[in-house]
Design a protein around this motif. Structure first.
Motif, PDB file in Angstrom:
ATOM      1  N   ARG A 328       0.831  -1.210   0.000  1.00 27.61           N
ATOM      2  CA  ARG A 328       0.000   0.000   0.000  1.00 27.61           C
ATOM      3  C   ARG A 328       0.864   1.258   0.000  1.00 27.61           C
ATOM      4  O   ARG A 328       0.616   2.208  -0.741  1.00 27.61           O
ATOM      5  CB  ARG A 328      -0.929   0.004   1.222  1.00 27.61           C
ATOM      6  CG  ARG A 328      -2.072  -0.979   1.135  1.00 27.61           C
ATOM      7  CD  ARG A 328      -3.200  -0.600   2.091  1.00 27.61           C
ATOM      8  NE  ARG A 328      -2.779  -0.565   3.483  1.00 27.61           N
ATOM      9  CZ  ARG A 328      -2.846  -1.595   4.322  1.00 27.61           C
ATOM     10  NH1 ARG A 328      -3.302  -2.763   3.889  1.00 27.61           N
ATOM     11  NH2 ARG A 328      -2.473  -1.468   5.572  1.00 27.61           N
ATOM     12  N   ALA A 329       1.870   1.264   0.860  1.00 24.91           N
ATOM     13  CA  ALA A 329       2.713   2.455   0.986  1.00 24.91           C
ATOM     14  C   ALA A 329       3.473   2.745  -0.304  1.00 24.91           C
ATOM     15  O   ALA A 329       3.724   3.919  -0.638  1.00 24.91           O
ATOM     16  CB  ALA A 329       3.677   2.279   2.143  1.00 24.91           C
ATOM     17  N   ALA A 330       3.852   1.707  -1.042  1.00 26.52           N
ATOM     18  CA  ALA A 330       4.605   1.899  -2.275  1.00 26.52           C
ATOM     19  C   ALA A 330       3.838   2.753  -3.284  1.00 26.52           C
ATOM     20  O   ALA A 330       4.442   3.463  -4.097  1.00 26.52           O
ATOM     21  CB  ALA A 330       4.949   0.541  -2.888  1.00 26.52           C
ATOM     22  N   GLY A 331       2.523   2.693  -3.217  1.00 32.55           N
ATOM     23  CA  GLY A 331       1.707   3.478  -4.143  1.00 32.55           C
ATOM     24  C   GLY A 331       1.790   4.973  -3.913  1.00 32.55           C
ATOM     25  O   GLY A 331       1.365   5.752  -4.780  1.00 32.55           O
ATOM     26  N   PHE A 332       2.340   5.394  -2.789  1.00 34.06           N
ATOM     27  CA  PHE A 332       2.450   6.829  -2.499  1.00 34.06           C
ATOM     28  C   PHE A 332       3.836   7.387  -2.832  1.00 34.06           C
ATOM     29  O   PHE A 332       4.101   8.565  -2.579  1.00 34.06           O
ATOM     30  CB  PHE A 332       2.146   7.089  -1.023  1.00 34.06           C
ATOM     31  CG  PHE A 332       0.726   6.779  -0.641  1.00 34.06           C
ATOM     32  CD1 PHE A 332      -0.321   7.580  -1.082  1.00 34.06           C
ATOM     33  CD2 PHE A 332       0.421   5.679   0.154  1.00 34.06           C
ATOM     34  CE1 PHE A 332      -1.628   7.295  -0.742  1.00 34.06           C
ATOM     35  CE2 PHE A 332      -0.875   5.382   0.504  1.00 34.06           C
ATOM     36  CZ  PHE A 332      -1.913   6.198   0.056  1.00 34.06           C
ATOM     37  N   VAL A 333       4.724   6.557  -3.367  1.00 31.06           N
ATOM     38  CA  VAL A 333       6.070   7.017  -3.697  1.00 31.06           C
ATOM     39  C   VAL A 333       6.057   7.679  -5.070  1.00 31.06           C
ATOM     40  O   VAL A 333       5.629   7.075  -6.061  1.00 31.06           O
ATOM     41  CB  VAL A 333       7.076   5.848  -3.672  1.00 31.06           C
ATOM     42  CG1 VAL A 333       8.487   6.356  -3.998  1.00 31.06           C
ATOM     43  CG2 VAL A 333       7.072   5.172  -2.311  1.00 31.06           C
TER      44      VAL A 333
END
Length: 389
Positions: A328-333
Motif C-alpha cells: 500500500r505504501a509503495a503506491g504513495f512514492v
C-alpha cells in the motif's frame, strides 16, 4: 520500605501479572492503593518487576518456579544476595524459605548459556539462533539487562554539546553515543527528564539510539515531501523534521488515536507536521517511511511482557500485515522517490525476508540495508531503502 518489603510487594505484583493482568495496570493500581510507598519505593518495586519479566526464564530456573516468589528468589540468586537474610517473615518481609526452596537454592545452577537461552520464548529459539548466528549469545546477554535511556538532540533548536550542558545544569548527566550524531545516553538523572527545562522546551526527545541511526539511512533534501505512513506517536516524523526543517512532513497511522501526542510534541519541538487521518493520504511523496508493526523483539528488554505474549500465530499475522502495508505504501512514492522499510525486530522473517519478497516482484530493488542488534548499544532495528526498478 525495606528491601525485603519491596521483594514482598514485587512477589504479589508478579503473581497477578503471571495470572494475565497487564504489568502497567498492576503497577499503577498498586501505587494508588499504597500511598505510603514513596517515589523511590515505587521505582524500586517497578525495577524488580521488570527485571523479573526480562529474565523470567532464568530467574524461574534459579529460584525454583515460575511464580512471583520463585522469580524473586531467582533474582536474589542471580545478584548474589542471600535469600535467607531477606525471606524472614518478619514485618513485611516474604515468608521464610521452605526446605524444598533451600535445597533448590543449594543445588548447582544451570550453565550460563542455558540460563540466557531460557529468557527467550522456547518456540522462538531455533529461529533466533539461525537469524542471529554468532551474535546469539552476546545479544541474549544484552537482552537480560535494562535498556539504556537515550535522547535525541533536536538539532533544529540546539547542538549536542549545548544540549548536554543544559541537561547537566539540571542534574542529568549524558554522553554522546556513537550510533548517531544526535544521540545522547543518559548516565544519571533519568527520572528528572520529563520535568526538565531542556525536555519541556524541545531541546531533546526520548528516542533510542538505534532508531536515530536508522534515520540516517533516509535520503532527505530541502523541500522534500515525506510521508511517515505508520507514524504512531511521531518519534521518527519529529526526527525527520529536525534533520531537515525545510521538508514537508505528513504523519499517518491506521489508528488515529496513536497520533494524539504528535501535535503537542511537534509544538514543543518547533516542528511542522501535517496529520493525515486513517485512509486519507493523498498525493505522492519523495520519501515514504514504513515503520511497520512487528514483534518488537529488538525492544524486548524495554517491553519484556511482549516477549512472552508473542505466539507463532501472531507472528504469522504480523508478517502478512507487513507485506500488505509495504504494497500500500509503495503506491504513495513519487517517480524517483524512495521507500524506506523499518522494524524494531531481530527476526529475519520480518526484515530481510520481507524485503526479499517485496523486491522479488521485480518492481523495486534494495539500495541499502542496515541491521543493528543490542550489541551496538541501542535496540534491535532493521532498515532498508528501496527504489523502483
Amino acid at each position: 520500605m525495606t528491601p525485603a518489603a519491596r521483594l514482598a510487594a514485587a512477589i504479589d505484583l508478579l503473581d497477578a501479572i503471571l495470572a494475565g493482568a497487564p504489568a502497567e495496570r498492576v503497577l499503577t493500581n498498586w501505587g494508588r492503593s499504597n500511598r505510603f510507598a514513596g517515589s523511590g519505593d515505587r521505582a524500586a518495586v517497578r525495577d524488580l518487576v521488570f527485571d523479573a519479566l526480562r529474565c523470567r526464564g532464568s530467574f524461574a530456573a534459579l529460584g525454583g518456579g515460575l511464580t512471583g516468589r520463585g522469580l524473586m528468589l531467582g533474582l536474589c540468586r542471580a545478584e548474589g544476595r542471600d535469600p535467607e537474610a531477606l525471606f524472614t517473615g518478619l514485618g513485611h518481609a516474604p515468608a521464610p524459605l521452605a526446605a524444598a526452596e533451600k535445597a533448590h537454592l543449594a543445588a548447582p545452577a544451570p550453565a550460563p548459556e542455558e540460563l540466557r537461552a531460557s529468557d527467550w520464548p522456547n518456540w522462538l529459539l531455533p529461529q533466533l539462533r539461525t537469524d542471529l548466528g554468532a551474535d546469539f549469545a552476546p545479544v541474549s546477554a544484552r537482552m537480560q539487562a535494562r535498556a539504556p535511556v537515550f535522547l535525541r538532540v533536536n538539532t533544529a533548536k540546539t547542538t549536542r554539546d549545548a544540549a548536554q550542558a543544559a541537561l547537566a545544569a539540571e542534574g542529568i548527566e549524558t554522553a554522546p553515543h556513537p550510533l548517531a550524531a544526535t544521540a545522547l545516553e543518559v548516565s544519571s538523572g533519568a527520572r528528572k527528564l520529563s520535568k526538565s527545562h531542556a525536555y519541556e522546551t524541545g531541546l531533546v526527545e526520548l528516542q533510542d539510539a538505534a532508531s536515530q541511526a536508522m534515520l540516517a539511512l533516509m535520503p532527505l533534501a530541502p523541500g522534500a515531501r515525506v510521508l511517515d505512513y505508520c507514524a504512531g506517536g511521531g518519534g521518527k516524523a519529529l526526527a525527520l523534521a529536525a534533520a531537515c526543517p525545510e521538508a514537508k512532513i505528513t504523519a499517518h497511522d491506521i489508528d488515529a488515536a496513536r497520533m494524539r501526542d504528535i501535535a503537542p510534541r511537534a509544538k514543543r519541538a518547533g516542528a511542522r507536521i501535517t496529520l493525515a487521518q486513517p485512509g486519507q493520504v493523498t498525493g505522492t511523496f519523495d520519501l515514504v517511511l514504513v515503520d511497520a508493526p512487528c514483534s518488537g523483539s529488538g525492544t524486548w528488554r524495554r517491553a519484556p511482557e511482549a516477549k512472552w505474549a508473542l505466539t507463532p500465530a501472531r507472528l504469522a499475522e504480523l508478517t502478512a500485515l507487513q507485506g500488505e502495508i509495504l504494497a500500500r505504501a509503495a503506491g504513495f512514492v513519487a517517480p524517483g522517490g524512495r521507500l524506506c522499510y523499518m522494524t524494531c525486530s531481530l527476526l529475519a522473517v520480518e526484515n530481510e525476508a520481507q524485503v526479499a519478497a517485496f523486491t522479488a516482484q521485480g518492481l523495486w530493488h534494495s539500495l541499502r540495508a542496515l541491521r543493528l542488534t543490542p550489541c551496538e548499544g541501542g535496540d534491535g532495528f532493521f532498515g532498508a531503502v528501496l527504489a523502483r526498478v
